[in-house]
Design a protein around this motif. Structure first.
Motif, PDB file in Angstrom:
ATOM      1  N   UNK A 181     -12.576  -4.100  18.788  1.00  0.00           N
ATOM      2  CA  UNK A 181     -11.999  -5.424  18.546  1.00  0.00           C
ATOM      3  C   UNK A 181     -12.584  -6.101  17.309  1.00  0.00           C
ATOM      4  N   UNK A 182     -13.894  -6.088  17.145  1.00  0.00           N
ATOM      5  CA  UNK A 182     -14.526  -6.805  16.035  1.00  0.00           C
ATOM      6  C   UNK A 182     -14.093  -6.239  14.682  1.00  0.00           C
ATOM      7  N   UNK A 183     -14.022  -4.926  14.551  1.00  0.00           N
ATOM      8  CA  UNK A 183     -13.587  -4.321  13.287  1.00  0.00           C
ATOM      9  C   UNK A 183     -12.103  -4.561  13.055  1.00  0.00           C
ATOM     10  N   UNK A 184     -11.314  -4.467  14.112  1.00  0.00           N
ATOM     11  CA  UNK A 184      -9.888  -4.711  13.978  1.00  0.00           C
ATOM     12  C   UNK A 184      -9.649  -6.134  13.475  1.00  0.00           C
ATOM     13  N   UNK A 185     -10.314  -7.112  14.073  1.00  0.00           N
ATOM     14  CA  UNK A 185     -10.152  -8.507  13.646  1.00  0.00           C
ATOM     15  C   UNK A 185     -10.569  -8.700  12.195  1.00  0.00           C
ATOM     16  N   UNK A 186     -11.644  -8.047  11.785  1.00  0.00           N
ATOM     17  CA  UNK A 186     -12.116  -8.177  10.406  1.00  0.00           C
ATOM     18  C   UNK A 186     -11.083  -7.663   9.404  1.00  0.00           C
ATOM     19  N   UNK A 187     -10.396  -6.584   9.718  1.00  0.00           N
ATOM     20  CA  UNK A 187      -9.493  -5.945   8.762  1.00  0.00           C
ATOM     21  C   UNK A 187      -8.011  -6.241   8.998  1.00  0.00           C
ATOM     22  N   UNK A 188      -7.643  -6.650  10.202  1.00  0.00           N
ATOM     23  CA  UNK A 188      -6.220  -6.826  10.517  1.00  0.00           C
ATOM     24  C   UNK A 188      -5.872  -8.209  11.045  1.00  0.00           C
ATOM     25  N   UNK A 200      -5.101  -0.785   3.302  1.00  0.00           N
ATOM     26  CA  UNK A 200      -3.888  -1.595   3.212  1.00  0.00           C
ATOM     27  C   UNK A 200      -2.848  -0.812   2.421  1.00  0.00           C
ATOM     28  N   UNK A 201      -1.622  -0.765   2.929  1.00  0.00           N
ATOM     29  CA  UNK A 201      -0.563  -0.009   2.266  1.00  0.00           C
ATOM     30  C   UNK A 201       0.156  -0.887   1.246  1.00  0.00           C
ATOM     31  N   UNK A 202       1.270  -0.414   0.689  1.00  0.00           N
ATOM     32  CA  UNK A 202       2.004  -1.182  -0.331  1.00  0.00           C
ATOM     33  C   UNK A 202       2.425  -2.547   0.185  1.00  0.00           C
ATOM     34  N   UNK A 203       2.662  -2.645   1.473  1.00  0.00           N
ATOM     35  CA  UNK A 203       2.811  -3.953   2.125  1.00  0.00           C
ATOM     36  C   UNK A 203       1.443  -4.211   2.748  1.00  0.00           C
ATOM     37  N   UNK A 204       0.643  -5.104   2.155  1.00  0.00           N
ATOM     38  CA  UNK A 204      -0.773  -5.209   2.540  1.00  0.00           C
ATOM     39  C   UNK A 204      -1.046  -5.600   3.988  1.00  0.00           C
ATOM     40  N   UNK A 205      -0.076  -6.203   4.677  1.00  0.00           N
ATOM     41  CA  UNK A 205      -0.296  -6.566   6.077  1.00  0.00           C
ATOM     42  C   UNK A 205      -0.242  -5.349   7.003  1.00  0.00           C
ATOM     43  N   UNK A 206       0.329  -4.251   6.512  1.00  0.00           N
ATOM     44  CA  UNK A 206       0.383  -3.006   7.283  1.00  0.00           C
ATOM     45  C   UNK A 206      -0.841  -2.185   6.894  1.00  0.00           C
ATOM     46  N   UNK A 263      -1.351  -0.082  11.907  1.00  0.00           N
ATOM     47  CA  UNK A 263      -1.193  -1.438  12.413  1.00  0.00           C
ATOM     48  C   UNK A 263       0.098  -1.998  11.820  1.00  0.00           C
ATOM     49  N   UNK A 264       1.050  -2.308  12.708  1.00  0.00           N
ATOM     50  CA  UNK A 264       2.328  -2.908  12.331  1.00  0.00           C
ATOM     51  C   UNK A 264       2.307  -4.322  12.911  1.00  0.00           C
ATOM     52  N   UNK A 265       2.116  -5.348  12.057  1.00  0.00           N
ATOM     53  CA  UNK A 265       1.964  -6.702  12.585  1.00  0.00           C
ATOM     54  C   UNK A 265       3.273  -7.300  13.102  1.00  0.00           C
ATOM     55  N   UNK A 266       3.186  -8.402  13.854  1.00  0.00           N
ATOM     56  CA  UNK A 266       4.400  -9.106  14.254  1.00  0.00           C
ATOM     57  C   UNK A 266       5.194  -9.487  13.003  1.00  0.00           C
ATOM     58  N   UNK A 320       8.324 -13.678   3.085  1.00  0.00           N
ATOM     59  CA  UNK A 320       7.283 -12.761   2.622  1.00  0.00           C
ATOM     60  C   UNK A 320       7.672 -12.159   1.269  1.00  0.00           C
ATOM     61  N   UNK A 321       6.702 -11.918   0.385  1.00  0.00           N
ATOM     62  CA  UNK A 321       7.014 -11.247  -0.889  1.00  0.00           C
ATOM     63  C   UNK A 321       7.504  -9.812  -0.701  1.00  0.00           C
ATOM     64  N   UNK A 322       7.245  -9.227   0.469  1.00  0.00           N
ATOM     65  CA  UNK A 322       7.693  -7.851   0.718  1.00  0.00           C
ATOM     66  C   UNK A 322       8.888  -7.808   1.690  1.00  0.00           C
ATOM     67  N   UNK A 323       9.593  -8.934   1.835  1.00  0.00           N
ATOM     68  CA  UNK A 323      10.762  -9.007   2.720  1.00  0.00           C
ATOM     69  C   UNK A 323      11.766  -7.909   2.362  1.00  0.00           C
TER      70      UNK A 323
END
Length: 182
Positions: free
Chosen positions: A32-39, A5-11, A110-113, A90-93
């Motif tokens: 898929x299973x690992x991606x879902x677990x971490x992202x 997880x980077x400084x913005x934890x969702x990324x 991983x760059x989330x929506x 978001x706190x990182x807006x």
């Protein structure tokens, strides 16, 4: 696969295990299973592949009504990849994170929506591949200026020059005037 997880934890920066010898290498780029677990539990519906020359900057793009999460990687060359948080609750807006992705380090981002995304090509050329969680909707796309004074993105511009931009990206919106996610 390592997930950081980077400084913005969702990324999330993903580093695959590389199995190689004198014949070449093998990597697993997605499970898929690992991606879902971490992202998170996301479904990918579209894969894209682009090629760009050195000095080209693509972005910062996002879709407001059909937001796309993107799992990005470079299979040839190197780029500096950036994600900007456009979620106003978001706190990182308004913050950004970046990472060098290359054919050598084989890392993925991983760059989330809810994020604007862009990349700058630092190598002679680069091939960029990414999976998307929603379909491309050209009428829904927003482009934020790459050099927005409020974002202060530290792009690693070659020789301090100006990047090569599309007309759309050169005429992007300022962060303060862009539409945000709730």
């Amino acid at each position: 696969m390592q997930f950081e997880r980077l400084k913005i934890p969702d990324v999330v920066l993903m580093t695959p295990k590389v199995f190689g010898d004198e014949r070449g290498f093998f990597i697993e780029t997605f499970r898929q299973s690992e991606f879902e677990e971490h992202c998170g539990a996301f479904t990918f519906v579209q894969d894209n592949h682009s090629k760009s020359r050195q000095g080209i900057l693509r972005g910062l793009h996002y879709q407001l009504n059909q937001p796309q999460g993107k799992l990005v990687r470079v299979t040839r060359g190197e780029v500096f990849d950036v994600a900007v948080d456009m979620r106003q609750n978001s706190p990182s807006f308004g913050k950004w994170v970046g990472a060098f992705l290359s054919e050598v380090n084989k890392q993925m981002l991983w760059v989330p929506p809810g994020f604007a995304h862009g990349f700058y090509v630092t190598s002679e050329d680069a091939e960029f591949q990414y999976k998307c969680t929603d379909y491309y909707a050209p009428g829904d796309e927003v482009s934020v200026l790459w050099n927005d004074p409020d974002l202060k993105i530290d792009w690693p511009l070659l020789k301090g020059g100006c990047p090569n931009l599309s007309k759309k990206d050169a005429e992007g919106e300022y962060f303060k005037g862009a539409p945000y996610f709730d």
